[in-house]
Write an enzyme that holds these catalytic residues in place. Sequence first.
Site, PDB file in Angstrom:
ATOM      1  N   ASP A 221       7.859  -1.570  11.114  1.00 49.67           N
ATOM      2  CA  ASP A 221       6.946  -0.513  10.588  1.00 49.67           C
ATOM      3  C   ASP A 221       5.950   0.021  11.762  1.00 49.67           C
ATOM      4  O   ASP A 221       5.012   0.705  11.495  1.00 49.67           O
ATOM      5  CB  ASP A 221       6.125  -1.250   9.454  1.00 49.67           C
ATOM      6  CG  ASP A 221       5.097  -2.208  10.030  1.00 49.67           C
ATOM      7  OD1 ASP A 221       5.360  -2.632  11.205  1.00 49.67           O
ATOM      8  OD2 ASP A 221       4.272  -2.871   9.341  1.00 49.67           O
TER       9      ASP A 221
ATOM     10  N   ARG B 199      42.405  41.365  -8.834  1.00 46.31           N
ATOM     11  CA  ARG B 199      41.458  41.901  -9.555  1.00 46.31           C
ATOM     12  C   ARG B 199      41.652  42.801 -10.635  1.00 46.31           C
ATOM     13  O   ARG B 199      42.921  43.359 -10.262  1.00 46.31           O
ATOM     14  CB  ARG B 199      40.248  42.515  -8.606  1.00 46.31           C
ATOM     15  CG  ARG B 199      40.731  43.821  -7.970  1.00 46.31           C
ATOM     16  CD  ARG B 199      39.799  44.239  -6.900  1.00 46.31           C
ATOM     17  NE  ARG B 199      40.126  45.708  -6.759  1.00 46.31           N
ATOM     18  CZ  ARG B 199      39.758  46.175  -5.231  1.00 46.31           C
ATOM     19  NH1 ARG B 199      38.710  45.259  -4.845  1.00 46.31           N
ATOM     20  NH2 ARG B 199      40.162  47.328  -4.978  1.00 46.31           N
TER      21      ARG B 199
ATOM     22  N   ARG C  96       0.780  -1.350   0.053  1.00 51.07           N
ATOM     23  CA  ARG C  96       0.055   0.006   0.121  1.00 51.07           C
ATOM     24  C   ARG C  96       0.743   1.294  -0.167  1.00 51.07           C
ATOM     25  O   ARG C  96       0.409   2.411  -0.275  1.00 51.07           O
ATOM     26  CB  ARG C  96      -1.087   0.010   1.108  1.00 51.07           C
ATOM     27  CG  ARG C  96      -2.093  -0.833   0.887  1.00 51.07           C
ATOM     28  CD  ARG C  96      -3.463  -0.627   1.668  1.00 51.07           C
ATOM     29  NE  ARG C  96      -3.276  -1.096   3.037  1.00 51.07           N
ATOM     30  CZ  ARG C  96      -3.555  -0.242   4.217  1.00 51.07           C
ATOM     31  NH1 ARG C  96      -4.101   0.957   3.828  1.00 51.07           N
ATOM     32  NH2 ARG C  96      -3.353  -0.892   5.347  1.00 51.07           N
TER      33      ARG C  96
ATOM     34  N   GLY D 142       4.366 -15.533   6.945  1.00 54.68           N
ATOM     35  CA  GLY D 142       3.797 -15.105   8.312  1.00 54.68           C
ATOM     36  C   GLY D 142       4.887 -14.790   9.355  1.00 54.68           C
ATOM     37  O   GLY D 142       6.011 -15.026   9.294  1.00 54.68           O
TER      38      GLY D 142
HETATM   39  C1  UD1 Z   1      -0.025  -8.771  12.842  1.00 53.06           C
HETATM   40  C2  UD1 Z   1      -0.712  -9.525  14.016  1.00 53.06           C
HETATM   41  C3  UD1 Z   1      -2.060  -9.078  14.614  1.00 53.06           C
HETATM   42  C4  UD1 Z   1      -1.703  -7.708  14.961  1.00 53.06           C
HETATM   43  C5  UD1 Z   1      -1.121  -6.782  14.086  1.00 53.06           C
HETATM   44  C6  UD1 Z   1      -0.791  -5.404  14.655  1.00 53.06           C
HETATM   45  C7  UD1 Z   1      -0.137 -11.904  13.370  1.00 53.06           C
HETATM   46  C8  UD1 Z   1      -0.326 -13.205  12.794  1.00 53.06           C
HETATM   47  N1  UD1 Z   1      -0.974 -11.023  13.427  1.00 53.06           N
HETATM   48  O1  UD1 Z   1      -1.215  -8.872  11.905  1.00 53.06           O
HETATM   49  O2  UD1 Z   1      -2.506  -9.905  15.500  1.00 53.06           O
HETATM   50  O3  UD1 Z   1      -2.680  -7.151  15.695  1.00 53.06           O
HETATM   51  O4  UD1 Z   1       0.083  -7.584  13.361  1.00 53.06           O
HETATM   52  O5  UD1 Z   1      -0.296  -4.709  13.520  1.00 53.06           O
HETATM   53  O6  UD1 Z   1       1.123 -11.913  13.895  1.00 53.06           O
HETATM   54  N2  UD1 Z   1       6.232  -9.566   8.635  1.00 53.06           N
HETATM   55  C9  UD1 Z   1       7.414 -10.346   8.050  1.00 53.06           C
HETATM   56  N3  UD1 Z   1       7.407 -11.538   7.445  1.00 53.06           N
HETATM   57  C10 UD1 Z   1       6.183 -12.143   7.129  1.00 53.06           C
HETATM   58  C11 UD1 Z   1       4.944 -11.494   7.674  1.00 53.06           C
HETATM   59  C12 UD1 Z   1       5.093 -10.366   8.334  1.00 53.06           C
HETATM   60  O7  UD1 Z   1       8.412  -9.998   8.150  1.00 53.06           O
HETATM   61  O8  UD1 Z   1       6.084 -13.333   6.749  1.00 53.06           O
HETATM   62  C13 UD1 Z   1       6.382  -8.492   9.137  1.00 53.06           C
HETATM   63  C14 UD1 Z   1       5.800  -7.170   8.454  1.00 53.06           C
HETATM   64  O9  UD1 Z   1       6.774  -6.673   7.498  1.00 53.06           O
HETATM   65  C15 UD1 Z   1       5.051  -6.282   9.508  1.00 53.06           C
HETATM   66  C16 UD1 Z   1       5.019  -7.264  10.673  1.00 53.06           C
HETATM   67  O10 UD1 Z   1       5.706  -8.395  10.443  1.00 53.06           O
HETATM   68  O11 UD1 Z   1       6.260  -5.513   9.922  1.00 53.06           O
HETATM   69  C17 UD1 Z   1       3.418  -7.796  10.814  1.00 53.06           C
HETATM   70  O12 UD1 Z   1       3.171  -8.324   9.482  1.00 53.06           O
HETATM   71  P1  UD1 Z   1       1.524  -7.970   9.252  1.00 53.06           P
HETATM   72  O13 UD1 Z   1       1.473  -8.622   7.625  1.00 53.06           O
HETATM   73  O14 UD1 Z   1       1.236  -6.440   9.189  1.00 53.06           O
HETATM   74  O15 UD1 Z   1       0.654  -8.262   9.980  1.00 53.06           O
HETATM   75  P2  UD1 Z   1      -0.852  -8.109  10.405  1.00 53.06           P
HETATM   76  O16 UD1 Z   1      -1.607  -8.801   9.532  1.00 53.06           O
HETATM   77  O17 UD1 Z   1      -1.015  -6.733  10.453  1.00 53.06           O
HETATM   78 MG    MG Z   2      -0.031  -4.992   9.616  1.00 48.79          MG
END
Ligand code: UD1
Ligand code: MG
Length: 450
Positions: free
Chosen positions: A105, A422, A15, A80
């Site tokens: 982030d 100069r 996004r 994940g």
């Molecule tokens: C996650 C949490 C959720 C919480 C929310 C808060 C989980 C399953 N869920 O959800 O409970 O309320 O954050 O913002 O943890 N990232 C990686 N590798 C991956 C996936 C994610 O490095 O494979 C990093 C992302 O860059 C980010 C963070 O982990 O900085 C969170 O990932 P994101 O996909 O935003 O999780 P949410 O679905 O928001």
């Molecule tokens: Mg998130």
Amino acid sequence: MNIALIVLAAGKGTRMNSELPKVLHPIAGDPMLIHALEAGAMLEPQRTVVVAGHGADLVRHAALAHDATIKVVEQTEQLGTAHAVAQARPALEGFNGVALVLYGDTPFIQPETLERMRDALAQNDVVVLGFEAADPARYGRLVMEGQQLDRIVEFKDASEQERLITLCNSGVVACKADLLFDLIDAVDNTNASEEYYLTDIVGLARERGLTATAVTCNEAETIGINSRGELARAEAGFQTRARATLLEDGVTLVAPDTVFLARDTVIGRDTLVEPHVVFGPGVTVESGATIRAFSHLEGCHVSRGSIVGPYARLRPGAELAEHVRIGNFVEIKNAQIAEGVKINHLSYIGDATVGAAANVGAGTITCNYDGVMKHHTHIGAGAFIGSNTMLVAPVSIGEGALTGSGSVITSDVEPHALALARAPQVEKPGMARKLFEMLKAKKAKQQRGS
Ligand code: UD1
Ligand code: MG
């Protein structure tokens, strides 16, 4: 208690609609990743691991430029948050202590909050940072049983009843490192997103008879950034808080909303900052200085009693001693300016040293760059540089020396000497009148012809 930080920063940040990895977008002059790292650094971690993925090379570069001891590991596929944490395991080989998981982030977590989480580990095996969400939206929900955290359920997997819960997961987790990796081994991806959820470690810990709890903080600390709009709002929030802190610390901001600060801006008590001033990274201003309107400062130091601006630009390496006066349209870069120096109008001073009480006249330029290399200019104490002097570096102006206006100085000037470089003035009596008459006659002839 030994601490290891694991900072998750592999996500794509779709996004943001950007070539730059999301975590490298700046807030208050520094990538948001650095804000997260700095909050964690207050706990004096033994090890710090950044999990990079999208734009891993850029993320590695930024992390190492900030702190060369950071270990950057790569998560090639984003399966994940639990999978992301698992990538840190090799980098924590032999580490015995607590692992703290942060998101790259999520830049505004306060060090005190992390300290409270660490302290809560004395009574609990897993500690999660939660917050009361004004709008819980798609956050994971914390299912509590009294003081115990029973499990975390992601929005997508939650029942209608669970979605009514307003206590949400920030994503920050603290747990003994060996237990954390042990629990992660048991996480699977049988859920609505088919991801390995870090949040599942809570339920798994409870099934093993271990304890979990939630520490809570203000929602403002936990905001994550996913879009340019959120980035802009995060910046605005940071600026509002930073300005308020300066005002409390005894700095006068005439129009606070127009002053922009960096993450690391330091300004001493009783310094006055006029409207529309921008502080980039790495600025320190001592007490009792004045930064006048429309000035731009970065990577510089301003000492007590100095006055900068209006419309001045101090670039990295500008070091102003006490009672220096830098006026309008003056640019200073990589230069030590000694006590009482005046550089008041329209000058560029780069790669230079300027001795105490020297006076640098309007329009003076240090010609520091020959197209390939940078060269040094020295101006001795008490020297007087005439207006519009070009100082062709490398060059040294002796103490108390004087350069004539408009001089192009290419060789060193002895102390107390006058240097003139100069063309001498030529004067032709009556020539101006003759010239004007000639021109007027020419114009009259043209008008008759047309
Ligand atoms: C996650 C949490 C959720 C919480 C929310 C808060 C989980 C399953 N869920 O959800 O409970 O309320 O954050 O913002 O943890 N990232 C990686 N590798 C991956 C996936 C994610 O490095 O494979 C990093 C992302 O860059 C980010 C963070 O982990 O900085 C969170 O990932 P994101 O996909 O935003 O999780 P949410 O679905 O928001
Ligand atoms: Mg998130």
